[in-house]
Write a protein that holds these residues in place. Structure first.
Motif, PDB file in Angstrom:
ATOM      1  N   GLU A   1      41.920   2.778 -32.938  1.00  0.00           N
ATOM      2  CA  GLU A   1      43.375   2.900 -32.992  1.00  0.00           C
ATOM      3  C   GLU A   1      43.913   2.901 -31.565  1.00  0.00           C
ATOM      4  O   GLU A   1      43.443   3.641 -30.716  1.00  0.00           O
ATOM      5  N   PRO A   2      44.914   2.051 -31.274  1.00  0.00           N
ATOM      6  CA  PRO A   2      45.430   1.996 -29.911  1.00  0.00           C
ATOM      7  C   PRO A   2      46.175   3.275 -29.528  1.00  0.00           C
ATOM      8  O   PRO A   2      46.710   3.979 -30.387  1.00  0.00           O
ATOM      9  N   THR A   3      46.172   3.555 -28.239  1.00  0.00           N
ATOM     10  CA  THR A   3      46.944   4.683 -27.716  1.00  0.00           C
ATOM     11  C   THR A   3      47.855   4.166 -26.614  1.00  0.00           C
ATOM     12  O   THR A   3      47.526   3.209 -25.925  1.00  0.00           O
ATOM     13  N   PHE A   4      49.004   4.808 -26.482  1.00  0.00           N
ATOM     14  CA  PHE A   4      49.989   4.416 -25.487  1.00  0.00           C
ATOM     15  C   PHE A   4      50.455   5.650 -24.736  1.00  0.00           C
ATOM     16  O   PHE A   4      50.451   6.752 -25.278  1.00  0.00           O
ATOM     17  N   ASP A   5      50.861   5.451 -23.492  1.00  0.00           N
ATOM     18  CA  ASP A   5      51.494   6.499 -22.698  1.00  0.00           C
ATOM     19  C   ASP A   5      52.928   6.065 -22.453  1.00  0.00           C
ATOM     20  O   ASP A   5      53.168   5.062 -21.774  1.00  0.00           O
ATOM     21  N   VAL A   6      53.876   6.797 -23.021  1.00  0.00           N
ATOM     22  CA  VAL A   6      55.295   6.491 -22.842  1.00  0.00           C
ATOM     23  C   VAL A   6      55.826   7.381 -21.728  1.00  0.00           C
ATOM     24  O   VAL A   6      55.662   8.596 -21.767  1.00  0.00           O
ATOM     25  N   GLU A   7      56.444   6.759 -20.729  1.00  0.00           N
ATOM     26  CA  GLU A   7      56.972   7.495 -19.579  1.00  0.00           C
ATOM     27  C   GLU A   7      58.450   7.177 -19.391  1.00  0.00           C
ATOM     28  O   GLU A   7      58.889   6.055 -19.665  1.00  0.00           O
ATOM     29  N   GLY A   8      59.185   8.165 -18.914  1.00  0.00           N
ATOM     30  CA  GLY A   8      60.595   7.958 -18.630  1.00  0.00           C
ATOM     31  C   GLY A   8      61.152   9.155 -17.883  1.00  0.00           C
ATOM     32  O   GLY A   8      60.428  10.104 -17.578  1.00  0.00           O
ATOM     33  N   THR A   9      62.448   9.117 -17.600  1.00  0.00           N
ATOM     34  CA  THR A   9      63.094  10.209 -16.870  1.00  0.00           C
ATOM     35  C   THR A   9      64.342  10.676 -17.599  1.00  0.00           C
ATOM     36  O   THR A   9      64.942   9.934 -18.375  1.00  0.00           O
ATOM     37  N   VAL A  10      64.711  11.933 -17.318  1.00  0.00           N
ATOM     38  CA  VAL A  10      65.943  12.523 -17.838  1.00  0.00           C
ATOM     39  C   VAL A  10      66.722  13.042 -16.638  1.00  0.00           C
ATOM     40  O   VAL A  10      66.161  13.669 -15.746  1.00  0.00           O
ATOM     41  N   TYR A  11      68.033  12.769 -16.650  1.00  0.00           N
ATOM     42  CA  TYR A  11      68.862  13.161 -15.519  1.00  0.00           C
ATOM     43  C   TYR A  11      70.165  13.791 -16.001  1.00  0.00           C
ATOM     44  O   TYR A  11      70.569  13.634 -17.145  1.00  0.00           O
ATOM     45  N   CYS A  12      70.826  14.486 -15.080  1.00  0.00           N
ATOM     46  CA  CYS A  12      72.167  15.004 -15.307  1.00  0.00           C
ATOM     47  C   CYS A  12      73.130  13.985 -14.714  1.00  0.00           C
ATOM     48  O   CYS A  12      73.073  13.685 -13.521  1.00  0.00           O
ATOM     49  N   ASP A  13      73.994  13.466 -15.555  1.00  0.00           N
ATOM     50  CA  ASP A  13      74.990  12.480 -15.148  1.00  0.00           C
ATOM     51  C   ASP A  13      76.186  13.229 -14.570  1.00  0.00           C
ATOM     52  O   ASP A  13      77.099  13.623 -15.276  1.00  0.00           O
ATOM     53  N   THR A  14      76.166  13.439 -13.277  1.00  0.00           N
ATOM     54  CA  THR A  14      77.176  14.260 -12.600  1.00  0.00           C
ATOM     55  C   THR A  14      78.512  13.545 -12.435  1.00  0.00           C
ATOM     56  O   THR A  14      79.511  14.178 -12.078  1.00  0.00           O
ATOM     57  N   CYS A  15      78.542  12.236 -12.710  1.00  0.00           N
ATOM     58  CA  CYS A  15      79.799  11.479 -12.594  1.00  0.00           C
ATOM     59  C   CYS A  15      80.317  10.997 -13.955  1.00  0.00           C
ATOM     60  O   CYS A  15      81.345  10.334 -14.002  1.00  0.00           O
ATOM     61  N   ARG A  16      79.576  11.287 -15.015  1.00  0.00           N
ATOM     62  CA  ARG A  16      79.952  10.865 -16.370  1.00  0.00           C
ATOM     63  C   ARG A  16      80.066   9.338 -16.477  1.00  0.00           C
ATOM     64  O   ARG A  16      80.897   8.810 -17.203  1.00  0.00           O
TER      65      ARG A  16
END
Length: 168
Positions: free
Chosen positions: A27-42
């Motif tokens: 069974e294949p495996t994956f690594d999902v990566e990403g970022t979360v930020y605070c949108d200080t300017c909306r």
């Protein structure tokens, strides 16, 4: 001597062939990566004054294309750099998979857009049948918004050639 050499070659070939079956059935495996930020300017995109969130929670959800039934889910949390890494098992070619925001780690930055077309999710392809050789999948950055833009935003938007009119 020739018979034993043929037998050794045949045995080695059989072992190699059987090992290939084992690889393709795994069974294949994956690594999902990403970022979360605070949108200080909306702005609902990263700017130079956005702040990456440590301890924000995200969830990867895979759903059946027709009907939307949840088939797979895994949660994660961002590190000190605002980056999350989710380990995913299985090929999800026939499903729609998205990373969604779950919880902000910054009390002053918790708002999400209510507009459906701006739904805060990052769609990701989790199959080995898409031409991507790596098992690492990088999702688009996701952000929570601050209630009121910080003062530096006027200059940031001007640098980008954007006016603040029309921003959420």
């Amino acid at each position: 001597m020739a018979k034993s050499l043929k037998a050794i070659i045949f045995l080695a070939s059989a072992i190699c062939l059987l090992s290939l079956f084992g690889i393709t059935n795994a069974e294949p495996t994956f690594d999902v990566e990403g970022t979360v930020y605070c949108d200080t300017c909306r702005t609902q995109f990263l700017t130079r004054v956005s702040k990456f969130m440590k301890g924000a929670k995200v969830r990867l959800e895979c759903r059946v294309r027709e009907g939307g039934e949840l088939t797979y889910s895994v949660e994660g949390e961002t590190d000190a750099d605002g980056t999350y890494r989710l380990a995913v098992t299985g090929d999800h070619e026939e499903e729609v998979c998205e990373v969604v925001l779950v919880k902000s780690s910054m009390p002053e930055c918790t708002e999400e857009s209510s507009a459906e077309f701006l739904r805060k999710s990052a769609r990701i392809s989790l199959t080995t049948n898409n031409g991507i050789l790596s098992n690492v999948r990088t999702a688009n950055a996701l952000g929570f918004m601050i209630k009121d833009p910080i003062p530096e935003c006027t200059e940031v938007l001007r640098e980008l050639g954007i006016t603040s009119a029309g921003l959420v």
